[in-house]
Design an enzyme around this catalytic site. Structure first.
Site, mmCIF file in Angstrom:
data_model
loop_
_atom_site.group_PDB
_atom_site.id
_atom_site.type_symbol
_atom_site.label_atom_id
_atom_site.label_comp_id
_atom_site.label_asym_id
_atom_site.label_seq_id
_atom_site.Cartn_x
_atom_site.Cartn_y
_atom_site.Cartn_z
ATOM 1 N N GLU A 96 -16.356 24.530 -8.660
ATOM 2 C CA GLU A 96 -15.745 24.373 -9.982
ATOM 3 C C GLU A 96 -16.656 25.026 -11.017
ATOM 4 O O GLU A 96 -17.858 24.783 -11.022
ATOM 5 C CB GLU A 96 -15.546 22.885 -10.299
ATOM 6 C CG GLU A 96 -15.082 22.580 -11.699
ATOM 7 C CD GLU A 96 -13.776 23.275 -12.068
ATOM 8 O OE1 GLU A 96 -13.764 23.973 -13.105
ATOM 9 O OE2 GLU A 96 -12.782 23.132 -11.321
ATOM 10 N N GLU B 161 -13.121 23.640 -1.055
ATOM 11 C CA GLU B 161 -12.027 23.642 -2.023
ATOM 12 C C GLU B 161 -12.453 24.426 -3.248
ATOM 13 O O GLU B 161 -13.518 24.176 -3.818
ATOM 14 C CB GLU B 161 -11.640 22.218 -2.447
ATOM 15 C CG GLU B 161 -10.456 22.228 -3.416
ATOM 16 C CD GLU B 161 -10.300 20.965 -4.252
ATOM 17 O OE1 GLU B 161 -9.197 20.736 -4.761
ATOM 18 O OE2 GLU B 161 -11.291 20.225 -4.418
ATOM 19 N N ASP C 242 -5.527 28.556 -12.012
ATOM 20 C CA ASP C 242 -4.899 29.033 -13.246
ATOM 21 C C ASP C 242 -4.050 30.261 -12.912
ATOM 22 O O ASP C 242 -4.570 31.262 -12.419
ATOM 23 C CB ASP C 242 -5.978 29.399 -14.259
ATOM 24 C CG ASP C 242 -5.418 29.626 -15.657
ATOM 25 O OD1 ASP C 242 -4.247 30.042 -15.774
ATOM 26 O OD2 ASP C 242 -6.154 29.400 -16.634
ATOM 27 N N LYS D 68 0.440 35.497 -18.443
ATOM 28 C CA LYS D 68 0.645 36.686 -19.274
ATOM 29 C C LYS D 68 0.115 37.926 -18.554
ATOM 30 O O LYS D 68 -0.956 37.898 -17.953
ATOM 31 C CB LYS D 68 -0.044 36.516 -20.624
ATOM 32 C CG LYS D 68 0.580 35.420 -21.489
ATOM 33 C CD LYS D 68 -0.083 35.326 -22.847
ATOM 34 C CE LYS D 68 0.577 34.247 -23.697
ATOM 35 N NZ LYS D 68 -0.054 34.138 -25.038
ATOM 36 N N ASP E 292 1.957 25.120 -8.744
ATOM 37 C CA ASP E 292 3.239 24.779 -9.353
ATOM 38 C C ASP E 292 3.941 26.023 -9.896
ATOM 39 O O ASP E 292 5.050 25.928 -10.406
ATOM 40 C CB ASP E 292 3.026 23.791 -10.502
ATOM 41 C CG ASP E 292 2.203 24.411 -11.619
ATOM 42 O OD1 ASP E 292 1.019 24.716 -11.361
ATOM 43 O OD2 ASP E 292 2.741 24.623 -12.718
#
Length: 224
Positions: free
Chosen positions: A79, A54, A129, A133, A165
């Site tokens: 991570e 992951e 993320d 922009k 999302d």
């Protein structure tokens, strides 16, 4: 164990790849990864043959649940933020999870230097993320060069999954992924997820804000 019980393995000026307390550290702005990556494999993976990964693991809720669900699969949580790595590590220790490894570093560095060809049976990216922009989009994870790394690392018939999302990010990622992988879903190659995806902190956050959750899967075709 508490998250703060995991100590940083080095000062920034002394940064180096290392394995400590079950965590593989692959620091940025370090230029000798190849000297370490040839020797770490046995120590870190210990001959596991069924391996899933992951990326963007956050606080680790999702990957910990997956590792508990199927102890025959070795899960790798990647991570880059150390504060989040500490939380994953604390859950791993407190739940005595033997089939979980943690990588503290960027996905790009880990894949470039530490992930062999045709290594993974499954790769999941959860809520990366989206860098919405335009001037920041160069920081997005699913760039064409990294999609190529993903394809290289997957076994034949292995599955890549993305949950997000952000619909714009989803659609642009689908376009990038199609250059090296094949969609598993019919057009438009994604679904809206109405059920809980698996106790991800970010999923819970976005659902409380009324956000839709999108999910897509791709497969590595033999010979690619």
């Amino acid at each position: 164990m508490k998250p703060q019980d995991l100590s940083p393995p080095f000062l920034w000026k002394e940064r180096r790849p290392c394995i400590q307390d079950g965590v593989l550290y692959v620091p940025r702005h370090y230029f000798e990864h190849q000297n370490f990556s040839t020797s770490y494999h046995q120590e870190f993976f210990q001959n596991h043959t069924s391996i899933a990964c992951e990326l963007c693991s956050g606080n680790g809720d999702w990957v910990v649940a997956q590792a508990q669900k199927d102890p025959q699969v070795l899960w790798i949580a990647v991570e880059q933020r150390f504060d989040r790595v500490r939380k994953i590590w604390s859950k791993m220790i407190n739940h005595q999870i033997q089939n979980l490894r943690i990588v503290c570093g960027t996905a790009e560095t880990f894949f470039q230097y530490y992930v062999p060809d045709q290594f993974l049976q499954r790769l999941v990216v959860n809520f990366p993320d989206p860098w919405p922009k335009m001037r920041h989009r160069k920081h997005r994870l699913l760039q064409p060069s990294f999609v190529q790394e993903i394809s290289r690392s997957l076994q034949d018939s292995a599955v890549f999954a993305l949950a997000t999302d952000d619909k714009t990010y989803l659609l642009e990622s689908i376009e990038a992924l199609q250059t090296h992988l094949a969609p598993r879903m019919e057009t438009p190659y994604y679904i809206k997820m109405t059920d809980t995806y698996g106790n991800s902190w970010f999923e819970n956050l976005w659902r409380t804000k009324g956000q839709e959750i999108f999910y897509t899967e791709f497969i590595k075709k033999a010979g690619i």
